[in-house]
Design a protein around this motif. Structure first.
Motif, PDB file in Angstrom:
ATOM      1  N   GLY A   1       0.950  -1.048   0.178  1.00  0.00           N
ATOM      2  CA  GLY A   1      -0.038  -0.013  -0.107  1.00  0.00           C
ATOM      3  C   GLY A   1       0.655   1.197   0.108  1.00  0.00           C
ATOM      4  N   GLU A   2       0.218   2.346  -0.162  1.00  0.00           N
ATOM      5  CA  GLU A   2       0.716   3.599  -0.480  1.00  0.00           C
ATOM      6  C   GLU A   2       0.496   4.512   0.812  1.00  0.00           C
ATOM      7  OE1 GLU A   2       2.762   6.994  -1.320  1.00  0.00           O
ATOM      8  OE2 GLU A   2       0.481   7.163  -1.179  1.00  0.00           O
ATOM      9  N   ALA A   3       1.676   4.792   1.521  1.00  0.00           N
ATOM     10  CA  ALA A   3       1.567   5.691   2.855  1.00  0.00           C
ATOM     11  C   ALA A   3       0.517   6.843   2.420  1.00  0.00           C
ATOM     12  CB  ALA A   3       2.866   5.909   3.319  1.00  0.00           C
ATOM     13  N   TRP A   4       0.894   7.848   1.654  1.00  0.00           N
ATOM     14  CA  TRP A   4       0.015   8.770   1.230  1.00  0.00           C
ATOM     15  C   TRP A   4      -1.239   8.643   1.336  1.00  0.00           C
ATOM     16  CZ3 TRP A   4       0.952  13.610   2.938  1.00  0.00           C
ATOM     17  CH2 TRP A   4       2.380  14.245   3.003  1.00  0.00           C
ATOM     18  N   THR A   5      -1.489   7.533   0.447  1.00  0.00           N
ATOM     19  CA  THR A   5      -3.172   7.189   0.324  1.00  0.00           C
ATOM     20  C   THR A   5      -3.772   6.853   1.536  1.00  0.00           C
ATOM     21  OG1 THR A   5      -2.616   6.553  -2.016  1.00  0.00           O
ATOM     22  CG2 THR A   5      -4.526   5.919  -0.849  1.00  0.00           C
ATOM     23  N   THR A   6      -3.188   6.051   2.321  1.00  0.00           N
ATOM     24  CA  THR A   6      -3.861   5.651   3.572  1.00  0.00           C
ATOM     25  C   THR A   6      -3.704   6.711   4.541  1.00  0.00           C
ATOM     26  OG1 THR A   6      -2.614   3.513   3.344  1.00  0.00           O
ATOM     27  CG2 THR A   6      -3.709   3.776   5.433  1.00  0.00           C
ATOM     28  N   LEU A   7      -2.732   7.668   4.678  1.00  0.00           N
ATOM     29  CA  LEU A   7      -2.714   8.753   5.667  1.00  0.00           C
ATOM     30  C   LEU A   7      -3.915   9.636   5.217  1.00  0.00           C
ATOM     31  CD1 LEU A   7       0.783   9.886   5.994  1.00  0.00           C
ATOM     32  CD2 LEU A   7      -0.632   9.563   7.815  1.00  0.00           C
ATOM     33  N   ARG A   8      -4.037  10.044   3.604  1.00  0.00           N
ATOM     34  CA  ARG A   8      -5.148  11.012   3.350  1.00  0.00           C
ATOM     35  C   ARG A   8      -6.726  10.313   3.821  1.00  0.00           C
ATOM     36  NH1 ARG A   8      -3.279  11.464  -0.747  1.00  0.00           N
ATOM     37  NH2 ARG A   8      -2.673  13.484  -0.873  1.00  0.00           N
ATOM     38  N   ARG A   9      -6.740   9.005   3.520  1.00  0.00           N
ATOM     39  CA  ARG A   9      -8.282   8.382   4.008  1.00  0.00           C
ATOM     40  C   ARG A   9      -8.446   8.546   5.501  1.00  0.00           C
ATOM     41  NH1 ARG A   9      -8.863   3.766   6.447  1.00  0.00           N
ATOM     42  NH2 ARG A   9      -6.831   3.192   5.978  1.00  0.00           N
ATOM     43  N   LEU A  10      -7.239   8.124   6.430  1.00  0.00           N
ATOM     44  CA  LEU A  10      -7.378   8.252   7.587  1.00  0.00           C
ATOM     45  C   LEU A  10      -7.782   9.894   8.271  1.00  0.00           C
ATOM     46  CD1 LEU A  10      -7.192   7.382  10.583  1.00  0.00           C
ATOM     47  CD2 LEU A  10      -4.547   7.635  10.296  1.00  0.00           C
ATOM     48  N   ALA A  11      -7.147  10.586   7.881  1.00  0.00           N
ATOM     49  CA  ALA A  11      -7.102  12.051   8.269  1.00  0.00           C
ATOM     50  C   ALA A  11      -8.748  12.580   7.848  1.00  0.00           C
ATOM     51  CB  ALA A  11      -6.123  12.865   7.577  1.00  0.00           C
ATOM     52  N   LEU A  12      -9.011  12.356   6.629  1.00  0.00           N
ATOM     53  CA  LEU A  12     -10.140  12.935   6.191  1.00  0.00           C
ATOM     54  C   LEU A  12     -11.473  12.000   6.906  1.00  0.00           C
ATOM     55  CD1 LEU A  12      -9.647  13.167   2.210  1.00  0.00           C
ATOM     56  CD2 LEU A  12      -9.842  14.917   4.038  1.00  0.00           C
ATOM     57  N   GLU A  13     -11.265  10.745   7.311  1.00  0.00           N
ATOM     58  CA  GLU A  13     -12.252  10.100   8.174  1.00  0.00           C
ATOM     59  C   GLU A  13     -12.467  10.756   9.214  1.00  0.00           C
ATOM     60  OE1 GLU A  13     -11.108   6.018   8.085  1.00  0.00           O
ATOM     61  OE2 GLU A  13     -12.014   5.686   6.193  1.00  0.00           O
ATOM     62  N   LEU A  14     -11.138  11.273  10.024  1.00  0.00           N
ATOM     63  CA  LEU A  14     -11.255  11.920  11.305  1.00  0.00           C
ATOM     64  C   LEU A  14     -11.807  13.340  11.163  1.00  0.00           C
ATOM     65  CD1 LEU A  14      -7.513  10.763  12.772  1.00  0.00           C
ATOM     66  CD2 LEU A  14      -9.743  10.132  13.452  1.00  0.00           C
ATOM     67  N   ALA A  15     -11.876  13.888  10.114  1.00  0.00           N
ATOM     68  CA  ALA A  15     -12.276  15.292  10.039  1.00  0.00           C
ATOM     69  C   ALA A  15     -13.693  15.224   9.725  1.00  0.00           C
ATOM     70  CB  ALA A  15     -11.590  15.725   8.897  1.00  0.00           C
ATOM     71  N   THR A  16     -14.315  14.110   9.298  1.00  0.00           N
ATOM     72  CA  THR A  16     -15.890  13.996   8.869  1.00  0.00           C
ATOM     73  C   THR A  16     -16.670  13.254  10.142  1.00  0.00           C
ATOM     74  OG1 THR A  16     -15.159  12.282   7.545  1.00  0.00           O
ATOM     75  CG2 THR A  16     -15.237  14.432   6.711  1.00  0.00           C
TER      76      THR A  16
END
Length: 334
Positions: free
Chosen positions: A319-334
């Motif tokens: 997996g690609e770290a930036w993709t997972t990071l972006r998904r995680l951060a946006l889930e926490l923000a919504t």
């Protein structure tokens, strides 16, 4: 003396010229503009000679004593500028600056320029002595919340204004880069006449010069501002920021919220917990609402997701770290 904001300085200079000015803070543009305004006011008042002392390395502080006592053959009024780039004058310098505060030189406007100072420096004898006698200007960073008003004020000076949509677009394009923001404001004065500018006009003229750092992510996701968070993550990745630093910042925020939850559950006061957990500024106000929005179960899952990102960075998991990071951060923000 009471501190002045950089915005209030021009008005104060019009009323009177003080014998001693002290500028400190980490917003380089505001510090530079404040110093330029003081130089211009001094020059207009007849302080035509200018002497600059830059404190570096093994600076000889007797030079300050000589500058304070010297008399020019060409001008009776002088601007004495003392620059201390590291903000640490040392023992000899501290004593010299204290003496300067106690007895400023006659027929001289003295300008002292310092960087951002730590708490210990702000409470030091030399600084408190100067602050008691000088006109102090603190060049604080312009926060995201204050940026729209700052831009609108600059536009007003050139007899222009922005529609609400245009202002929001402008802020998104220049966040975190105040010098570029000023340049973009100046550009609009060259391109368009006085009056209100539309979103289309601003979109056609203003470059995307926003700059972000990992510490700004906290405010965005804690506030639940997913669009801003997405822009910040895109910007950090484009600028080559290491994903491990973004992961560290996000994981620290998650752990902090879990500690905050446990403290509140134990009956402790939010104020005491904020101090203990180093929740300063906007983060202090955003932490508790974010905790209610996300909930403890999702926060615990977020720690597991952070561990996954860590393994992806190290190449252990696919997996690609930036993709997972972006998904995680946006889930926490919504």
């Amino acid at each position: 003396m009471p501190s002045l904001s950089p915005e209030a300085l021009p008005g104060a200079l019009e009323r009177e010229l003080a014998p001693l000015y002290l500028i400190h803070g980490d917003e380089a543009l505001l510090a530079l503009e404040a110093a330029d305004a003081i130089r211009a006011a001094a020059r207009a008042a007849g302080y035509l000679e200018r002497e600059v002392l830059t404190v570096e390395g093994s600076f000889d502080w007797s030079r300050l004593r000589d500058a304070m006592s010297s008399v020019s053959l060409f001008a009776s009024l002088k601007l004495l500028e003392i620059r201390i780039p590291n903000g640490k004058p040392g023992t000899d310098g501290g004593e010299a600056l204290t003496r300067l505060a106690e007895a400023p030189p006659a027929d001289t406007v003295t300008l002292i320029v310092l960087p951002k100072l730590e708490k210990a420096q702000l409470s030091g004898k030399w600084f408190t002595a100067l602050a008691a006698k000088a006109q102090v200007i603190e060049a604080k960073p312009v926060t995201r919340q204050a940026l729209p008003a700052w831009i609108a004020g600059r536009m007003k000076r050139q007899r222009q204004s922005l529609s609400n949509e245009a202002l929001a677009f402008f802020v998104d394009r220049v966040e975190g880069n105040l010098l570029a923001a000023r340049q973009e404001v100046d550009k609009l004065a060259l391109l368009y006449p006085a009056g209100e500018l539309s979103l289309d006009e601003v979109r056609a003229a203003v470059a995307n010069v926003a700059r972000f750092d990992v510490f700004g992510l906290s405010e965005a996701w804690l506030a639940g501002d997913a669009p801003r968070l997405s822009r910040m993550l895109d910007g950090l990745e484009a600028e080559g920021e290491a994903p491990v630093l973004v992961l560290w910042a996000l994981a620290e925020d998650v752990r902090t919220l879990l500690k905050l939850r446990q403290g509140l559950k134990d009956g402790r006061q939010l104020r005491d917990l904020a101090r203990e957990l180093r929740l300063w500024g906007a983060r202090q106000n955003l932490a508790e609402p974010a905790l209610r929005r996300v909930g403890p179960r999702r926060l615990m899952q977020a720690l597991s997701d952070c561990a996954l990102v860590d393994r992806q960075i190290k190449g252990v998991d696919p997996g690609e770290a930036w993709t997972t990071l972006r998904r995680l951060a946006l889930e926490l923000a919504t």
